[in-house]
Design a protein around this motif. Structure first.
Motif, short mmCIF file in Angstrom:
data_model
loop_
_atom_site.label_atom_id
_atom_site.label_comp_id
_atom_site.label_asym_id
_atom_site.label_seq_id
_atom_site.Cartn_x
_atom_site.Cartn_y
_atom_site.Cartn_z
N ASP A 85 0.82 -1.21 0.00
CA ASP A 85 0.00 0.00 0.00
C ASP A 85 0.86 1.26 0.00
O ASP A 85 0.50 2.26 -0.61
CB ASP A 85 -0.93 0.02 1.22
N PHE A 86 1.98 1.21 0.69
CA PHE A 86 2.86 2.38 0.79
C PHE A 86 3.21 2.94 -0.59
O PHE A 86 3.33 4.15 -0.77
CB PHE A 86 4.13 2.00 1.54
N ASP A 87 3.37 2.07 -1.58
CA ASP A 87 3.81 2.48 -2.91
C ASP A 87 2.66 2.78 -3.87
O ASP A 87 2.88 3.02 -5.05
CB ASP A 87 4.70 1.40 -3.52
N ARG A 88 1.45 2.75 -3.37
CA ARG A 88 0.30 3.03 -4.25
C ARG A 88 0.05 4.53 -4.32
O ARG A 88 -0.33 5.16 -3.32
CB ARG A 88 -0.94 2.29 -3.75
N MET A 89 0.27 5.07 -5.50
CA MET A 89 0.15 6.51 -5.72
C MET A 89 -0.83 6.78 -6.85
O MET A 89 -0.81 6.10 -7.89
CB MET A 89 1.52 7.11 -6.08
N PHE A 90 -1.68 7.78 -6.67
CA PHE A 90 -2.55 8.22 -7.76
C PHE A 90 -1.72 8.99 -8.77
O PHE A 90 -0.61 9.43 -8.48
CB PHE A 90 -3.68 9.10 -7.21
N ILE A 91 -2.28 9.18 -9.97
CA ILE A 91 -1.55 9.89 -11.02
C ILE A 91 -1.17 11.31 -10.58
O ILE A 91 -0.15 11.83 -11.02
CB ILE A 91 -2.35 9.90 -12.35
N ALA A 92 -1.97 11.90 -9.72
CA ALA A 92 -1.60 13.21 -9.16
C ALA A 92 -0.57 12.99 -8.06
O ALA A 92 -0.82 13.24 -6.88
CB ALA A 92 -2.83 13.93 -8.62
N GLN A 93 0.60 12.50 -8.46
CA GLN A 93 1.66 12.24 -7.48
C GLN A 93 2.06 13.52 -6.77
O GLN A 93 2.43 13.49 -5.60
CB GLN A 93 2.88 11.65 -8.19
N ASN A 94 2.03 14.62 -7.50
CA ASN A 94 2.34 15.93 -6.93
C ASN A 94 1.31 16.95 -7.40
O ASN A 94 1.02 17.05 -8.60
CB ASN A 94 3.71 16.43 -7.40
N LEU A 95 0.76 17.71 -6.47
CA LEU A 95 -0.13 18.82 -6.79
C LEU A 95 0.45 20.09 -6.17
O LEU A 95 0.81 20.10 -4.99
CB LEU A 95 -1.54 18.59 -6.23
N PHE A 96 0.55 21.15 -6.99
CA PHE A 96 1.14 22.40 -6.53
C PHE A 96 0.14 23.55 -6.66
O PHE A 96 -0.54 23.67 -7.69
CB PHE A 96 2.37 22.78 -7.37
N LYS A 97 0.07 24.37 -5.64
CA LYS A 97 -0.64 25.63 -5.72
C LYS A 97 0.42 26.71 -5.87
O LYS A 97 1.28 26.89 -5.00
CB LYS A 97 -1.47 25.88 -4.47
N SER A 98 0.40 27.43 -6.99
CA SER A 98 1.45 28.41 -7.28
C SER A 98 0.93 29.48 -8.22
O SER A 98 0.01 29.25 -9.01
CB SER A 98 2.64 27.69 -7.93
N LYS A 99 1.54 30.66 -8.12
CA LYS A 99 1.17 31.77 -9.01
C LYS A 99 1.99 31.78 -10.29
O LYS A 99 1.78 32.62 -11.16
CB LYS A 99 1.34 33.11 -8.27
#
Length: 232
Positions: A85-99
């Protein structure tokens, strides 16, 4: 360090960029092109092959009417298949809020990815299995002699307002200012063994309790492994 997040539509709408490794999630480009969603390959000079580059998706170009289906029919149904389970990642591995705009964000992430001066190396911070340890890695245990990551945190916080990663079949907010009193900074070379211990502990916990670890269990496991490795 990290806090679990229920990625619903309202929260998802706050984020501007998604970054993931294409080797886990292939054949998405046609979907983006068909919906006029903009994207950038990150680190082409490093990986030498577009298919190997992390892909940065501009969520600002996902129309309001498409956002809900993008979340429910793309992000929440595409995840890595792994026995742990530890290695189960959704395609949104990284989401950033940025200007930042797409070009500037791509340049910034590339800058954060390549470290060193004469001997440059790849810092895989965009792998959530590294991201969850960022606060420990960036901790400066010697204020006189700065380590190679000393300016990394400042640059990141100047350009990213919020940061969410996917790991353990969940979404987690990464906090680089949580004030944990580390004994020393975590050496990147420790990550593989620390993650192996976390992975085994989570698996063992599931075997005994017959249920997926909750937020408190997950955080307790990480702190336990940190203590055993002298990080806290």
């Amino acid at each position: 360090m990290i806090n679990f997040v229920d990625l619903n539509l309202n929260i998802f709408k706050e984020f501007n960029f998604m970054l993931y490794e294409q080797r886990f999630f292939q054949n998405m480009i046609e979907l983006y092109d068909g919906n006029q969603i903009k994207y950038k390959y990150i680190g082409e000079d490093v990986f030498k092959n577009k298919k190997l580059c992390p892909l940065l998706v501009d969520l600002n170009t996902v129309g309001d009417q498409l956002k809900e289906s993008f979340l429910n029919e793309l992000i929440l149904v595409n995840f890595t298949k792994n026995i742990y389970d530890f290695d189960r990642m959704f395609i949104a591995q990284n989401l950033f809020k940025s200007k930042l705009d797409l070009n500037d964000m791509a340049e910034f992430l590339t800058q954060q990815m390549i470290l060193g001066k004469s001997d440059k190396f790849l810092f895989r911070f965009y792998d959530p299995r590294v991201s969850i340890h960022l606060d420990a890695i960036l901790f400066e245990d010697n204020k006189i002699y700065k380590n190679i990551y000393s300016s990394w945190r400042g640059r990141f916080l100047n350009n990213v307002e919020e940061y969410i990663v996917s790991l353990n079949f969940n979404f987690m907010k990464v906090d680089l200012n949580d004030g944990i009193n580390y004994k020393k900074n975590m050496n990147v070379s420790q990550i593989e063994s620390i993650n192996k211990n976390i992975r085994e502990k989570i698996n063992d916990n599931f075997s005994k309790k017959r249920k997926v670890v909750n937020e408190n269990d997950f955080l307790n496991i990480i702190h336990e492994i940190y203590r055993k490795n002298g990080v806290v």
